[in-house]
Design an enzyme around this catalytic site. Structure first.
Site, PDB file in Angstrom:
ATOM      1  N   LYS A   1       2.714 -15.411   2.409  1.00 57.21           N
ATOM      2  CA  LYS A   1       2.888 -16.103   1.114  1.00 57.21           C
ATOM      3  C   LYS A   1       4.370 -16.403   0.968  1.00 57.21           C
ATOM      4  O   LYS A   1       5.012 -16.024  -0.012  1.00 57.21           O
ATOM      5  CB  LYS A   1       2.343 -15.212  -0.012  1.00 57.21           C
ATOM      6  CG  LYS A   1       2.279 -15.872  -1.388  1.00 57.21           C
ATOM      7  CD  LYS A   1       1.240 -16.956  -1.507  1.00 57.21           C
ATOM      8  CE  LYS A   1       1.350 -17.648  -2.868  1.00 57.21           C
ATOM      9  NZ  LYS A   1       0.445 -18.814  -2.986  1.00 57.21           N
TER      10      LYS A   1
ATOM     11  N   ASP B   1      -6.679  -6.771   4.057  1.00 54.30           N
ATOM     12  CA  ASP B   1      -7.778  -6.088   3.366  1.00 54.30           C
ATOM     13  C   ASP B   1      -8.708  -7.125   2.746  1.00 54.30           C
ATOM     14  O   ASP B   1      -9.928  -7.070   2.914  1.00 54.30           O
ATOM     15  CB  ASP B   1      -7.186  -5.174   2.286  1.00 54.30           C
ATOM     16  CG  ASP B   1      -8.256  -4.460   1.479  1.00 54.30           C
ATOM     17  OD1 ASP B   1      -9.205  -3.941   2.101  1.00 54.30           O
ATOM     18  OD2 ASP B   1      -8.144  -4.421   0.237  1.00 54.30           O
TER      19      ASP B   1
ATOM     20  N   ASP C   1      -3.494 -18.124   0.302  1.00 56.09           N
ATOM     21  CA  ASP C   1      -4.513 -18.768  -0.540  1.00 56.09           C
ATOM     22  C   ASP C   1      -5.250 -19.841   0.261  1.00 56.09           C
ATOM     23  O   ASP C   1      -6.476 -19.964   0.199  1.00 56.09           O
ATOM     24  CB  ASP C   1      -3.899 -19.325  -1.841  1.00 56.09           C
ATOM     25  CG  ASP C   1      -2.654 -20.174  -1.617  1.00 56.09           C
ATOM     26  OD1 ASP C   1      -2.097 -20.168  -0.489  1.00 56.09           O
ATOM     27  OD2 ASP C   1      -2.221 -20.847  -2.576  1.00 56.09           O
TER      28      ASP C   1
ATOM     29  N   TYR D   1       0.825  -1.214   0.000  1.00 56.78           N
ATOM     30  CA  TYR D   1       0.000   0.000   0.000  1.00 56.78           C
ATOM     31  C   TYR D   1       0.862   1.269   0.000  1.00 56.78           C
ATOM     32  O   TYR D   1       0.452   2.302  -0.510  1.00 56.78           O
ATOM     33  CB  TYR D   1      -0.888   0.035   1.249  1.00 56.78           C
ATOM     34  CG  TYR D   1      -2.245  -0.606   1.086  1.00 56.78           C
ATOM     35  CD1 TYR D   1      -2.375  -1.912   0.639  1.00 56.78           C
ATOM     36  CD2 TYR D   1      -3.399   0.115   1.395  1.00 56.78           C
ATOM     37  CE1 TYR D   1      -3.628  -2.495   0.514  1.00 56.78           C
ATOM     38  CE2 TYR D   1      -4.650  -0.460   1.264  1.00 56.78           C
ATOM     39  CZ  TYR D   1      -4.760  -1.763   0.826  1.00 56.78           C
ATOM     40  OH  TYR D   1      -5.996  -2.324   0.700  1.00 56.78           O
TER      41      TYR D   1
ATOM     42  N   ASP E   1     -12.669  -8.634   4.301  1.00 57.40           N
ATOM     43  CA  ASP E   1     -13.936  -8.577   3.554  1.00 57.40           C
ATOM     44  C   ASP E   1     -14.548  -9.974   3.461  1.00 57.40           C
ATOM     45  O   ASP E   1     -15.758 -10.148   3.611  1.00 57.40           O
ATOM     46  CB  ASP E   1     -13.721  -8.044   2.125  1.00 57.40           C
ATOM     47  CG  ASP E   1     -13.946  -6.536   2.023  1.00 57.40           C
ATOM     48  OD1 ASP E   1     -13.690  -5.832   3.021  1.00 57.40           O
ATOM     49  OD2 ASP E   1     -14.359  -6.073   0.941  1.00 57.40           O
TER      50      ASP E   1
END
Ligand code: IPM
Ligand code: MG
Length: 353
Positions: free
Chosen positions: A188, A244, A220, A138, A248
């Site tokens: 990851k 983020d 994942d 970000y 959600d």
């Protein structure tokens, strides 16, 4: 205590108005604070030409806590990136050093049927996602879109220092201590060096918290496990971008993104409190938005910044009572319950405070 109120855009003003009513009810009961409004996001672009004006910067720097609605709208999506409402949100997080974003995903039993997952999969769900909020891709440099050998390329930089990883890991370990003492760190590391460092530093930090059981999961797989068996999680800690996305996803397990509050904290518990959902311009001004995520964010403010656990619990138990009485905004409505609007939901909460 001073609370800056940044209602923002879209449904922001409607939902913040209900949270303000709740705070004021508690104030007349003895909690001491003053509220001061300010502009952030698209409304600030319209009024002052930028999403995070200097006056707002001063207001939030002076304040002990910030209550935020939501920012953004389609009319701003074509502005240069630095003038977009989302940039205001990122700047306020960075300016106030709000590196720790707490996003609880809790299922209220009454809403088990509102989830798109089977009730037996989500019943009892209680996850805390701890998202790092001021680093990662970000904010990483270099970034941009430029011409290279006759075509455009776009690039960003995923970067974390070990100090940044250690401080968010500590927040997550401490949060786990107050809950079921299980922490899952998401990365990851099979592909990205940045997140190999993440895993190494979280593992080192675990030595200071031997009473917390640490596990690691690739992002994942975590996305898959969240819908396969979400109750395996207690506290999840992850970087800015993965957090983020996963937050959600987790919100939908609870029935509606309109239910989830959040706290963004610095290292002294100064905080910004906002629902995790966006400004929903399509339903703005219609008195249908769910104010509960914002009202629950006010509860988090009392808990984390004001250390007023009793006030926080009063708000949260009012929400439980109202749901148990069958009142629902349209996003969580199902046949057999009573559909009400934004203001009426605020009324119902106040009646139960
Ligand atoms: C969130 C939002 C923001 C983010 C956007 C609006 C910049 O999606 O708070 O999750 O990506 O952090
Ligand atoms: Mg998001």
């Amino acid at each position: 205590m001073k609370i800056a109120i940044l209602a923002g855009d879209g449904i922001g003003p409607e939902i913040v108005a209900q949270a303000v009513r709740v705070l004021e009810a508690l104030r007349s009961d003895g909690l001491k604070f003053e509220l001061e409004p300010g502009l952030l996001g698209g409304c600030a672009v319209d009024a002052a030409g930028e999403p995070f004006p200097e006056a707002t910067r001063r207001l939030v720097t002076d304040a002990d806590a910030v209550m935020l609605g939501a920012v953004g709208g389609p009319q701003y999506d074509t502005l240069p990136r630095e003038q977009r409402p989302e940039q205001g949100l990122l700047s306020i997080r960075k300016t106030l050093n709000l590196f720790a974003n707490l996003r609880p995903a809790v299922l209220y039993p009454e809403l088990a049927n509102a989830s798109t997952l089977k009730p037996e999969v989500v019943m009892g769900l209680d996850i805390l996602i701890v998202r790092e909020l001021t680093g990662d891709i970000y904010f990483g440099e270099p970034r941009g879109i430029e011409q290279r050998r006759g075509q455009r390329v776009g690039y960003n930089t995923m970067i974390y220092s070990e100090a940044e990883i250690r401080r968010i890991a500590r927040v997550a370990f401490k949060a786990a201590r107050k809950r079921n003492r299980r922490l899952c760190s998401v990365d990851k590391m099979n592909v990205l060096e940045c997140t190999q460092l993440w895993r190494d530093v979280v593992t080192e930090t675990a030595k200071d918290y031997p009473d917390v059981e640490l596990s690691h999961m690739l992002v994942d797989n975590a996305a898959m496990q969240l819908v396969r068996n979400p109750r395996q999680f207690d506290v999840v800690v992850t970087g800015n971008m993965f957090g983020d996305i996963l937050s959600d996803e987790a919100s939908m397990l609870t029935g509606s993104i309109g239910m989830l509050p959040s706290a963004s904290l610095d290292d002294r518990n100064k905080g910004l409190y906002e629902p995790i959902h966006g400004s929903a311009p399509d339903i703005a001004g219609k008195d249908v938005a769910n104010p509960l995520a914002t009202i629950l964010s006010a509860a988090m403010m009392l808990r984390y910044t004001f250390d007023e656990e009793a006030g926080a619990c009063r708000i949260e138990s009012a929400v439980k009572k109202v749901l148990a009485s069958g009142y629902r905004t349209p996003d969580i409505y199902e046949p057999g319950t009573k559909k009400i609007g934004t203001v009426a939901m605020g009324d119902a909460i106040l009646a139960n405070i």
